[in-house]
Design an enzyme around this catalytic site. Structure first.
Site, PDB file in Angstrom:
ATOM      1  N   TYR A 175      -1.747 -30.696  -4.009  1.00  0.00           N
ATOM      2  CA  TYR A 175      -2.217 -29.298  -3.995  1.00  0.00           C
ATOM      3  C   TYR A 175      -3.483 -29.214  -3.143  1.00  0.00           C
ATOM      4  CZ  TYR A 175       1.266 -28.512  -7.471  1.00  0.00           C
ATOM      5  OH  TYR A 175       2.490 -28.446  -8.096  1.00  0.00           O
ATOM      6  N   SER A 176      -3.480 -28.277  -2.191  1.00  0.00           N
ATOM      7  CA  SER A 176      -4.680 -28.054  -1.374  1.00  0.00           C
ATOM      8  C   SER A 176      -5.779 -27.541  -2.291  1.00  0.00           C
ATOM      9  CB  SER A 176      -4.432 -26.972  -0.327  1.00  0.00           C
ATOM     10  OG  SER A 176      -3.287 -27.254   0.415  1.00  0.00           O
ATOM     11  N   CYS A 356      -1.567 -23.011   7.412  1.00  0.00           N
ATOM     12  CA  CYS A 356      -1.285 -23.608   6.104  1.00  0.00           C
ATOM     13  C   CYS A 356      -0.350 -22.695   5.301  1.00  0.00           C
ATOM     14  CB  CYS A 356      -2.583 -23.846   5.327  1.00  0.00           C
ATOM     15  SG  CYS A 356      -2.322 -24.886   3.866  1.00  0.00           S
ATOM     16  N   GLU A 396      -1.098 -27.819   8.245  1.00  0.00           N
ATOM     17  CA  GLU A 396      -0.692 -28.439   6.975  1.00  0.00           C
ATOM     18  C   GLU A 396       0.318 -27.517   6.309  1.00  0.00           C
ATOM     19  OE1 GLU A 396      -2.962 -31.271   4.481  1.00  0.00           O
ATOM     20  OE2 GLU A 396      -3.272 -29.444   3.313  1.00  0.00           O
ATOM     21  N   TYR A 398       4.072 -27.332   3.934  1.00  0.00           N
ATOM     22  CA  TYR A 398       4.788 -28.106   2.924  1.00  0.00           C
ATOM     23  C   TYR A 398       6.050 -27.402   2.472  1.00  0.00           C
ATOM     24  CZ  TYR A 398       1.345 -25.122   0.445  1.00  0.00           C
ATOM     25  OH  TYR A 398       0.543 -24.089   0.030  1.00  0.00           O
TER      26      TYR A 398
HETATM   27  P1  FAD Z   1       9.590 -29.755  -8.525  1.00  0.00           P
HETATM   28  O1  FAD Z   1       9.854 -30.102  -9.927  1.00  0.00           O
HETATM   29  O2  FAD Z   1       9.141 -30.832  -7.605  1.00  0.00           O
HETATM   30  O3  FAD Z   1      10.854 -29.014  -7.919  1.00  0.00           O
HETATM   31  C1  FAD Z   1      10.855 -28.621  -6.553  1.00  0.00           C
HETATM   32  C2  FAD Z   1      11.749 -27.395  -6.399  1.00  0.00           C
HETATM   33  O4  FAD Z   1      13.094 -27.739  -6.733  1.00  0.00           O
HETATM   34  C3  FAD Z   1      11.370 -26.245  -7.341  1.00  0.00           C
HETATM   35  O5  FAD Z   1      11.450 -25.041  -6.617  1.00  0.00           O
HETATM   36  C4  FAD Z   1      12.428 -26.305  -8.436  1.00  0.00           C
HETATM   37  O6  FAD Z   1      12.653 -25.021  -9.017  1.00  0.00           O
HETATM   38  C5  FAD Z   1      13.617 -26.800  -7.662  1.00  0.00           C
HETATM   39  N1  FAD Z   1      14.621 -27.524  -8.498  1.00  0.00           N
HETATM   40  C6  FAD Z   1      14.403 -28.277  -9.588  1.00  0.00           C
HETATM   41  N2  FAD Z   1      15.558 -28.790 -10.039  1.00  0.00           N
HETATM   42  C7  FAD Z   1      16.545 -28.354  -9.221  1.00  0.00           C
HETATM   43  C8  FAD Z   1      17.943 -28.542  -9.149  1.00  0.00           C
HETATM   44  N3  FAD Z   1      18.598 -29.293 -10.021  1.00  0.00           N
HETATM   45  N4  FAD Z   1      18.606 -27.934  -8.142  1.00  0.00           N
HETATM   46  C9  FAD Z   1      17.970 -27.179  -7.229  1.00  0.00           C
HETATM   47  N5  FAD Z   1      16.628 -26.964  -7.246  1.00  0.00           N
HETATM   48  C10 FAD Z   1      15.933 -27.556  -8.225  1.00  0.00           C
HETATM   49  N6  FAD Z   1       1.892 -25.847  -3.715  1.00  0.00           N
HETATM   50  C11 FAD Z   1       1.159 -24.819  -4.167  1.00  0.00           C
HETATM   51  O7  FAD Z   1       1.639 -24.020  -4.996  1.00  0.00           O
HETATM   52  N7  FAD Z   1      -0.150 -24.647  -3.761  1.00  0.00           N
HETATM   53  C12 FAD Z   1      -0.740 -25.480  -2.861  1.00  0.00           C
HETATM   54  O8  FAD Z   1      -1.907 -25.288  -2.507  1.00  0.00           O
HETATM   55  C13 FAD Z   1       0.028 -26.569  -2.372  1.00  0.00           C
HETATM   56  N8  FAD Z   1      -0.513 -27.437  -1.499  1.00  0.00           N
HETATM   57  C14 FAD Z   1       0.244 -28.447  -0.992  1.00  0.00           C
HETATM   58  C15 FAD Z   1      -0.334 -29.307  -0.052  1.00  0.00           C
HETATM   59  C16 FAD Z   1       0.410 -30.330   0.480  1.00  0.00           C
HETATM   60  C17 FAD Z   1      -0.224 -31.225   1.518  1.00  0.00           C
HETATM   61  C18 FAD Z   1       1.762 -30.516   0.065  1.00  0.00           C
HETATM   62  C19 FAD Z   1       2.586 -31.617   0.648  1.00  0.00           C
HETATM   63  C20 FAD Z   1       2.325 -29.695  -0.870  1.00  0.00           C
HETATM   64  C21 FAD Z   1       1.583 -28.642  -1.422  1.00  0.00           C
HETATM   65  N9  FAD Z   1       2.115 -27.769  -2.389  1.00  0.00           N
HETATM   66  C22 FAD Z   1       1.360 -26.724  -2.838  1.00  0.00           C
HETATM   67  C23 FAD Z   1       3.482 -27.962  -2.937  1.00  0.00           C
HETATM   68  C24 FAD Z   1       3.380 -28.788  -4.249  1.00  0.00           C
HETATM   69  O9  FAD Z   1       3.004 -30.123  -3.934  1.00  0.00           O
HETATM   70  C25 FAD Z   1       4.713 -28.871  -5.005  1.00  0.00           C
HETATM   71  O10 FAD Z   1       5.704 -29.321  -4.131  1.00  0.00           O
HETATM   72  C26 FAD Z   1       5.156 -27.545  -5.611  1.00  0.00           C
HETATM   73  O11 FAD Z   1       4.190 -27.062  -6.533  1.00  0.00           O
HETATM   74  C27 FAD Z   1       6.486 -27.728  -6.389  1.00  0.00           C
HETATM   75  O12 FAD Z   1       6.302 -28.757  -7.304  1.00  0.00           O
HETATM   76  P2  FAD Z   1       6.956 -28.689  -8.774  1.00  0.00           P
HETATM   77  O13 FAD Z   1       6.693 -29.975  -9.448  1.00  0.00           O
HETATM   78  O14 FAD Z   1       6.563 -27.436  -9.456  1.00  0.00           O
HETATM   79  O15 FAD Z   1       8.505 -28.561  -8.450  1.00  0.00           O
END
Ligand code: FAD
Length: 398
Positions: A175-176, A356, A396, A398
């Site tokens: 998360y940024s 971003c 950046e 994602y």
């Molecule tokens: P996950 O559990 O990882 O799931 C990912 C997606 O898949 C979700 O949409 C979920 O609904 C979907 N999913 C789950 N199961 C299934 C399935 N069976 N079939 C289909 N789809 C499915 N995010 C922000 O909100 N704010 C930020 O500032 C931010 N900064 C970032 C900076 C960087 C450098 C990077 C790389 C990423 C950043 N992210 C940011 C993204 C963050 O890291 C996560 O990827 C994001 O919050 C989703 O993670 P999660 O664990 O909630 O979802």
């Protein structure tokens, strides 16, 4: 934050979580004094646990400013909000100033195998009722133990077991960081995130399937003050704010939660009083979201516009509310096109440009920049490679 109950809200006096009760009492006395000194007053439940804030554009000097605590829908704490006419508040003194001493950014102080256990200080919904989806402002108390620079990210390891690797923790999600190194508390003890709650909607039925909700974003958006959160990092050097030239131009292009690093930059430039960094350049923010209810940190940015009109520009693209000149939806690239002459000129003069947000934003933006370059008789490939070589190009997504 974006949707306060009052029309002009810009200054808050706040006592950080865990403050001494005598300080809280004296701040309360000041609050009461100010409460009776202002004519139009509204009182509502505030948002940060243990936070007493009053906001408004004060004519009197205040102890501490906190622009992160102004959402009328907040559920915790007590906020007394005042609508007053003029905005001309001083910058906030920050500490400890040793946070300015490091020559290099901190990197990976805490790794996934040995994360730091931080505490959730507050979680606040940032968007209004007509926004599609939910975005939350999450403040994490790291006790000053996980210092970072503006533009870096933390990793979060959500609680529970990784379904793909039974017996192991979940993978790290990045998360940024949306605050400056001093945090929203101005004392170097917190870091803030801007998190979109990831939900899953079945493409056939259109119904939400909670079993497929994003693990970490839901953990963060559902967290309560006092909950523990395992963090790693800080990481990332691409989005560090170059500070060698305090008069530089910074063009920031954000979609949705991509606003996070820019909120940190802008607080450093316009909200905090840092003796070693006095910004005198131009910061130009382009923010793309769905509609006006989805605007993020809009009151902070609007305040900078009022207070620093020569140093700050702020343009929004509301895809579901505005049309571009061809009658289609208005995206950030349409705003970039609108100002392309100025943007290209600023880039030629050495401006930094930052992007971003979601990965999907880049192809449309690159196409637009390429088209503009061609119209100007320039080669976009050459220009891009020059921008990268000069370290003016920061992405950046994602
Ligand atoms: P996950 O559990 O990882 O799931 C990912 C997606 O898949 C979700 O949409 C979920 O609904 C979907 N999913 C789950 N199961 C299934 C399935 N069976 N079939 C289909 N789809 C499915 N995010 C922000 O909100 N704010 C930020 O500032 C931010 N900064 C970032 C900076 C960087 C450098 C990077 C790389 C990423 C950043 N992210 C940011 C993204 C963050 O890291 C996560 O990827 C994001 O919050 C989703 O993670 P999660 O664990 O909630 O979802």
């Amino acid at each position: 934050m974006a949707h306060s109950a009052v029309s002009q809200v810009s200054v808050a006096v706040a006592v950080p979580v865990g403050s001494d009760s005598s300080i809280r009492r004296s701040v309360f006395k000041v609050a009461v004094l100010l409460f009776f000194s202002f004519s139009r007053v509204c009182v509502f439940n505030g948002l940060q646990a243990h936070t007493l804030s009053f906001c408004g554009t004060l004519r009197a000097p205040v102890l501490t400013l906190d622009l992160s605590t102004k959402n009328a829908r907040s559920k915790k704490g007590y906020t007394i909000c005042m609508s007053v006419q003029q905005a001309n508040s001083p910058k906030v003194a920050v500490s400890p100033l040793q946070l300015e001493d490091a020559k290099e950014p901190p990197l990976n102080t805490f790794k996934p195998k040995e994360p730091y256990t931080a505490t959730i200080a507050s979680v606040e919904r940032l968007v209004g009722p007509k926004a599609p989806g939910e975005v939350c402002h999450v403040v994490i108390d790291h006790g000053g133990n996980v210092p970072y620079w503006e533009g870096q990210s933390y990793g979060v390891i959500p609680p529970g077991e990784n379904p793909k690797k039974p017996g192991n923790p979940h993978n790290v999600r990045l998360y940024s960081i949306a605050s400056t190194r001093y945090g929203d508390s101005f004392d170097g003890r917190t870091a803030s995130f801007c998190v979109r709650r990831a939900l899953y909607y079945d493409p056939e039925t259109g119904k939400e399937d909670p079993s497929k909700s994003g693990v970490c974003s839901n953990f963060l958006c559902n967290a309560k003050p006092g909950d523990k959160v395992k963090i790693t990092g800080p990481s990332g050097k691409i989005m560090l704010l170059p500070e060698d030239n305090p008069n530089a131009t910074h063009i920031m292009i954000a979609t949705g939660t991509g606003i996070a690093p820019f909120r940190g930059y802008l607080r450093r430039m316009f909200m905090e009083s840092v003796p070693t960094y006095k910004f005198g350049g131009l910061a130009w923010l382009f923010l793309g979201v769905a509609n006006s209810d989805s605007l993020l940190y809009d009151d902070e940015f609007s305040k900078y516009l009022r207070d620093y009109p020569d140093n700050f520009r702020y343009d929004t693209a509301l895809s579901r509310e505005q049309n571009n000149k061809k009658g289609g939806k208005m995206y950030v690239q349409d705003k970039i096109e609108e100002y392309s002459d100025e943007i290209f000129k600023l880039l030629d003069e050495g401006a930094h440009i930052y992007f971003c947000g979601l990965k999907g934003m880049m192809p449309g933006i690159q196409d637009t920049l390429k088209r503009v370059a061609v119209e100007r008789g320039e080669s976009w490939e050459e220009k891009l490679s020059q921008l990268k070589k000069n370290k003016q190009w920061h992405v950046e997504v994602y």
